[in-house]
Design an enzyme around this catalytic site. Structure first.
Site: not given
Ligand code: IPM
Ligand code: MN
Length: 368
Positions: A140, A195, A227, A251, A255
């Site tokens: 990032y 990795k 992975d 990130d 999820d």
């Molecule tokens: C998160 C989100 C952010 C990211 C976005 C909103 C910039 O997906 O906080 O996980 O990609 O980090």
């Molecule tokens: Mn995210």
């Protein structure tokens, strides 16, 4: 301890305003009439960008920088983009991370009583770990600085510095020390997720991890490649306690981890630097369900509880720490009583859940 804590609030886009308002209501209910928190709203996000051409006005940045804490709903609308194709609604979150040096992104993944787990045979208590996402460098770091050449190629650079990796790894060990260990065996364990077998930047991350680990002989350590990690989080989530990883990997597995506890709506997050703290759920702005009153407020409510914890600890203010405990208590109870939103296969709307949390908090004060 302060008389007043200034909280900079940015509602953002999509469901952002709904979940943010819910969290503020719950915090107010937890602190009662004597609440020392002063919530002040500022504009930023994709909607604001559409209206004004600015995604993150300077006065909003200054207010966030100077506030005691920052609370955000969610930002971004797909298709509302800068000329380079990246989303304008994300400027708020990303600029705060970089410019306020919010290097530690703490993302607890916990399966609650009353919420159905999509993994067979896994019950409440079995999943309880922290993803500690490095939040100030990694892939990032290239945001806004990548190169696109003649429409033929594009390059973004992954950056890892010794200082950046060392401080996040130390934070991981500290968090493990304060925790109850992994659900499976109670062992306090930090997992270095990288990795390192393929890229030098990750081998470097691991070498810094190795250099820090001996300072924490009481904490078990291990390496898991990213992975393989996606598989382990599905097949044996009970094993994990604290996972420390690079920004982009963090990130992605955030999820995945959220999916294993019922979905993004339940995943809080705290983004901390040495001075500033920024609190928002890990989910996005979900424009498809915005304005329908069905957004799940728990992720933002729990992020607000994390804000109270952080502020309470930083300022030695037991009132705030107590309010955080109360919010977590009523949140647990509400979920286990079946107050679930549509994403959790429940029938409760945002307002109904919020109202019940506030009533439960009122009840708690009467009982005490
Ligand atoms: C998160 C989100 C952010 C990211 C976005 C909103 C910039 O997906 O906080 O996980 O990609 O980090
Ligand atoms: Mn995210």
């Amino acid at each position: 301890m302060k008389d007043i804590y200034e909280i900079a609030v940015v509602h953002g886009d999509g469901i952002g305003p709904e979940v943010c308002a819910a969290a503020i209501e719950v915090v107010r209910a937890a602190l009662g009439n004597q609440s020392p928190l002063n919530f002040r709203e500022y504009p930023a996000g994709a909607e604001h960008f559409l209206m004004t051409g600015e995604s993150f006005p300077d006065p909003t940045f200054a207010a966030c920088r100077d506030a005691d804490a920052i609370l955000h709903g969610a930002g971004g609308i797909p298709g509302v983009v800068h000329p380079d194709g990246t989303e304008a609604g994300l400027d708020f979150t990303l600029r705060l991370r970089f410019e306020l040096d919010l290097y530690a992104n703490i993302r607890p993944i916990r399966l609650f009583q009353g919420v159905e787990c999509p993994l067979a045979g896994v019950k409440a208590g079995d999943i309880d770990y922290i993803i500690l996402r490095e939040n100030s460098e990694g892939l990032y770091a290239a945001r806004g600085a990548g190169v696109q050449l003649r429409g033929e190629l594009a390059v973004d650079t992954l950056v890892q510095t010794r200082r950046g990796v060392e401080r996040i790894v130390r934070k991981a060990f500290e968090l493990a020390r304060q925790s109850n260990g992994a659900p499976k065996d109670g062992v306090k364990r930090v997992t270095c997720c990288d990795k390192a077998n393929v890229l030098r930047s990750y081998a470097f991350f691991r070498s810094v991890f190795d250099a820090v680990a001996p300072d924490y002989p009481d904490i078990e350590t291990e390496y898991v490649l990213i992975d393989a990690m996606t598989m382990h989080l599905v097949l044996r989530p009970q094993h994990f306690n604290v996972i420390v990883t690079e920004n982009m990997f963090g990130d992605i597995i955030s999820d995945l981890g959220a999916a294993t506890i019922g979905g993004m709506g339940l995943a809080p997050s705290a983004e901390l630097g040495d001075r500033n703290g920024f609190f928002q759920a890990a989910h996005g702005s979900a424009p498809d369900i915005a304005g329908k009153g069905i957004a799940n407020p728990y992720g933002t409510v729990l992020s607000a509880a994390a804000m109270l914890d952080w502020l309470g600890e930083k300022n030695g203010d037991e009132r705030l720490a107590g309010a955080a405990r109360d919010i977590r208590h009523v949140t647990n109870a509400a979920m286990s009583d079946g107050l679930l939103s549509a994403d959790l296969k429940g029938a409760w709307g945002t307002a109904g859940i919020t109202k019940s949390l506030c009533e439960r908090l009122g009840q708690l004060r009467v009982t005490i």
